[in-house]
Design an enzyme around this catalytic site. Structure first.
Site, PDB file in Angstrom:
ATOM      1  N   TYR A 177     115.562  -7.691  40.860  1.00  0.00           N
ATOM      2  CA  TYR A 177     114.276  -7.133  41.299  1.00  0.00           C
ATOM      3  C   TYR A 177     113.465  -8.213  42.035  1.00  0.00           C
ATOM      4  O   TYR A 177     113.944  -9.318  42.274  1.00  0.00           O
ATOM      5  CB  TYR A 177     113.510  -6.545  40.111  1.00  0.00           C
ATOM      6  CG  TYR A 177     114.149  -5.266  39.610  1.00  0.00           C
ATOM      7  CD1 TYR A 177     114.142  -4.111  40.388  1.00  0.00           C
ATOM      8  CD2 TYR A 177     114.801  -5.232  38.389  1.00  0.00           C
ATOM      9  CE1 TYR A 177     114.754  -2.947  39.941  1.00  0.00           C
ATOM     10  CE2 TYR A 177     115.415  -4.077  37.941  1.00  0.00           C
ATOM     11  CZ  TYR A 177     115.388  -2.940  38.725  1.00  0.00           C
ATOM     12  OH  TYR A 177     116.008  -1.792  38.297  1.00  0.00           O
TER      13      TYR A 177
ATOM     14  N   GLY B  73     119.459  -3.106  23.072  1.00  0.00           N
ATOM     15  CA  GLY B  73     118.809  -2.107  23.922  1.00  0.00           C
ATOM     16  C   GLY B  73     119.349  -0.714  23.668  1.00  0.00           C
ATOM     17  O   GLY B  73     118.776   0.101  22.933  1.00  0.00           O
TER      18      GLY B  73
ATOM     19  N   CYS C 108     126.009   3.492  19.907  1.00  0.00           N
ATOM     20  CA  CYS C 108     126.073   3.629  21.366  1.00  0.00           C
ATOM     21  C   CYS C 108     127.527   3.519  21.795  1.00  0.00           C
ATOM     22  O   CYS C 108     128.255   2.633  21.353  1.00  0.00           O
ATOM     23  CB  CYS C 108     125.243   2.506  22.006  1.00  0.00           C
ATOM     24  SG  CYS C 108     125.515   2.293  23.778  1.00  0.00           S
TER      25      CYS C 108
ATOM     26  N   CYS D 129     120.862   7.259  29.281  1.00  0.00           N
ATOM     27  CA  CYS D 129     119.908   6.145  29.479  1.00  0.00           C
ATOM     28  C   CYS D 129     119.859   5.764  30.952  1.00  0.00           C
ATOM     29  O   CYS D 129     119.028   6.283  31.713  1.00  0.00           O
ATOM     30  CB  CYS D 129     120.241   4.980  28.558  1.00  0.00           C
ATOM     31  SG  CYS D 129     121.937   4.352  28.669  1.00  0.00           S
TER      32      CYS D 129
HETATM   33  C1  FMN Z   1     117.326   3.066  30.164  1.00  0.00           C
HETATM   34  C2  FMN Z   1     117.191   1.594  30.368  1.00  0.00           C
HETATM   35  C3  FMN Z   1     116.051   1.085  30.961  1.00  0.00           C
HETATM   36  C4  FMN Z   1     115.898  -0.295  31.132  1.00  0.00           C
HETATM   37  N1  FMN Z   1     114.718  -0.770  31.655  1.00  0.00           N
HETATM   38  C5  FMN Z   1     114.528  -2.118  31.738  1.00  0.00           C
HETATM   39  C6  FMN Z   1     113.273  -2.626  32.146  1.00  0.00           C
HETATM   40  O1  FMN Z   1     112.267  -1.894  32.362  1.00  0.00           O
HETATM   41  N2  FMN Z   1     113.172  -3.971  32.278  1.00  0.00           N
HETATM   42  C7  FMN Z   1     114.204  -4.823  31.997  1.00  0.00           C
HETATM   43  O2  FMN Z   1     114.045  -6.040  32.128  1.00  0.00           O
HETATM   44  N3  FMN Z   1     115.396  -4.351  31.563  1.00  0.00           N
HETATM   45  C8  FMN Z   1     115.565  -3.037  31.414  1.00  0.00           C
HETATM   46  N4  FMN Z   1     116.747  -2.553  30.903  1.00  0.00           N
HETATM   47  C9  FMN Z   1     117.784  -3.498  30.433  1.00  0.00           C
HETATM   48  C10 FMN Z   1     117.661  -3.715  28.899  1.00  0.00           C
HETATM   49  O3  FMN Z   1     116.490  -4.418  28.581  1.00  0.00           O
HETATM   50  C11 FMN Z   1     118.870  -4.527  28.369  1.00  0.00           C
HETATM   51  O4  FMN Z   1     118.841  -5.784  28.975  1.00  0.00           O
HETATM   52  C12 FMN Z   1     120.178  -3.824  28.658  1.00  0.00           C
HETATM   53  O5  FMN Z   1     120.153  -2.502  28.190  1.00  0.00           O
HETATM   54  C13 FMN Z   1     121.363  -4.575  28.020  1.00  0.00           C
HETATM   55  O6  FMN Z   1     121.252  -4.590  26.621  1.00  0.00           O
HETATM   56  P1  FMN Z   1     122.167  -3.582  25.710  1.00  0.00           P
HETATM   57  O7  FMN Z   1     123.611  -3.888  26.037  1.00  0.00           O
HETATM   58  O8  FMN Z   1     121.804  -3.964  24.301  1.00  0.00           O
HETATM   59  O9  FMN Z   1     121.788  -2.215  26.088  1.00  0.00           O
HETATM   60  C14 FMN Z   1     116.934  -1.183  30.729  1.00  0.00           C
HETATM   61  C15 FMN Z   1     118.082  -0.652  30.127  1.00  0.00           C
HETATM   62  C16 FMN Z   1     118.225   0.698  29.935  1.00  0.00           C
HETATM   63  C17 FMN Z   1     119.453   1.228  29.265  1.00  0.00           C
END
Ligand code: FMN
Length: 327
Positions: free
Chosen positions: A143, A276, A300, A307
């Site tokens: 971003y 997450g 998950c 998601c």
């Molecule tokens: C639906 C969704 C929305 C997300 N929105 C953001 C966000 O607003 N900002 C951000 O830094 N990461 C965002 N992420 C990334 C998560 O913070 C996280 O880094 C990512 O899901 C990996 O972790 P996990 O494997 O535990 O899901 C998003 C992830 C998902 C699934």
């Protein structure tokens, strides 16, 4: 388990090491639906809830801070600390802006960058007044801020482009502006993706040098988030930051069971683990692990349909295993 040992950062005491990382809901951060989504997840036992990426420009909307303060209060009443992620605007006066010109956006001017830095300071101050324990600067996942760090995407010739020092400047200036605007014990997280993972992109060494500077300018937690970039073991990259920083390191990506989360902590690869999609699927993930009921977690399955899939289509976040509204 180390996962459930408390952790203190300045004056904020986290009851354990599990963080619900920022997840954009596509519901409107100030909506009733988002309020419920975050409250349910705070009640599930995570020590810290980081509320989704929120544009600094939103703070101009009347009533916004009041709604945020209700959200922060609810998260904290549920027993978690509350941090709000702040993001840069992608358009100014209706025009798309980016680090450098691209087909759908013009390059943001130096003066506009200075204004954005100011907005971050103001938004952090208002987040603090709203009752949040800290903010997380979204400098990751390709971003706006992340593109400034990239030699491939940042072709600027002002002080915000060119040398690696210049590519770091936006992040460092934003942290400095925030630190000036908020009390000493208000927490500042910086989320950064450790490497670009494409030919000619920024390197892990550059990221480590950046992290050292972020620490010096007042960041309290380095949030290492590989995003959709190169994947490996969870905490594979965080460990490099952990070795050189004195501030805590948080990381995310694929902590879908207690064993790999615990392992990353025990091996001293990080101090905090973000879960997450695991907590989107089952808000009680932390409490179930703590109570020895991991077998009862609605796990998950990494399908990314409800998601990422939903938000990619501009629909509210959901989960194929767990209809969010029925939480
Ligand atoms: C639906 C969704 C929305 C997300 N929105 C953001 C966000 O607003 N900002 C951000 O830094 N990461 C965002 N992420 C990334 C998560 O913070 C996280 O880094 C990512 O899901 C990996 O972790 P996990 O494997 O535990 O899901 C998003 C992830 C998902 C699934």
């Amino acid at each position: 388990m180390k996962l459930f040992e408390p952790f203190k950062i300045k004056n904020t005491v986290l009851k354990n090491r599990v963080v619900f990382p920022p997840t954009y809901t596509c519901m409107g951060v100030d909506s009733e639906e988002a309020f419920e989504y975050y409250t349910v997840r705070a009640k599930g036992g995570a020590a810290l809830v980081i509320v989704e990426g929120t544009g600094v420009e939103s703070f101009k909307n009347s009533g916004f801070v009041k709604k945020l303060s209700r959200l922060a209060k609810s998260i904290k009443e549920a027993g978690a600390a509350a941090v709000l992620q702040l993001t840069a605007p992608s358009s100014i006066n209706g025009e798309n802006v980016w680090a450098s010109e691209r087909p759908d956006a013009r390059a943001i001017t130096t003066e506009e960058i200075k204004n954005i830095i100011k907005f971050f300071g103001e938004a952090a101050k208002l987040s603090c007044e709203a009752g949040f324990d800290g903010i997380d600067i979204h400098g990751a996942h390709g971003y706006f801020f992340n593109k400034f760090f990239s030699p491939l995407h940042n072709r600027r010739t002002d002080e915000y482009g060119g040398s690696v020092e210049n590519r770091m400047r936006l992040g460092l200036d934003v942290v400095a502006a925030i630190r000036k605007a908020v009390p000493e014990d208000f927490l500042v997280f910086y989320r950064h993706s450790p490497l670009e993972g494409v030919e000619g992109g920024y390197t892990l060494e550059e990221s480590l040098a950046f992290a050292k500077k972020l620490e010096a300018v007042g960041v309290d937690v380095m949030d290492v988030s590989p995003g959709k970039g190169p994947k490996g073991e969870p905490a594979e990259y965080a460990v490099h930051f952990k070795k050189i920083l004195n501030i805590p390191v948080m990381t995310v990506n694929g902590f879908n069971n207690a064993k790999n989360a615990e392992g990353a902590l025990v091996d001293n690869k990080c101090d905090l683990v973000g879960v997450g999609r695991g907590i989107i699927a089952d808000p009680q993930w932390p409490d179930k692990v703590r109570n020895g009921q991991e077998d009862r977690i609605r796990k998950c399955i990494d399908c990314n349909k409800g998601c990422y899939g939903n938000i990619g289509e501009g629909k509210p976040v959901n989960c194929v295993l767990n209809r969010i509204k029925r939480d």
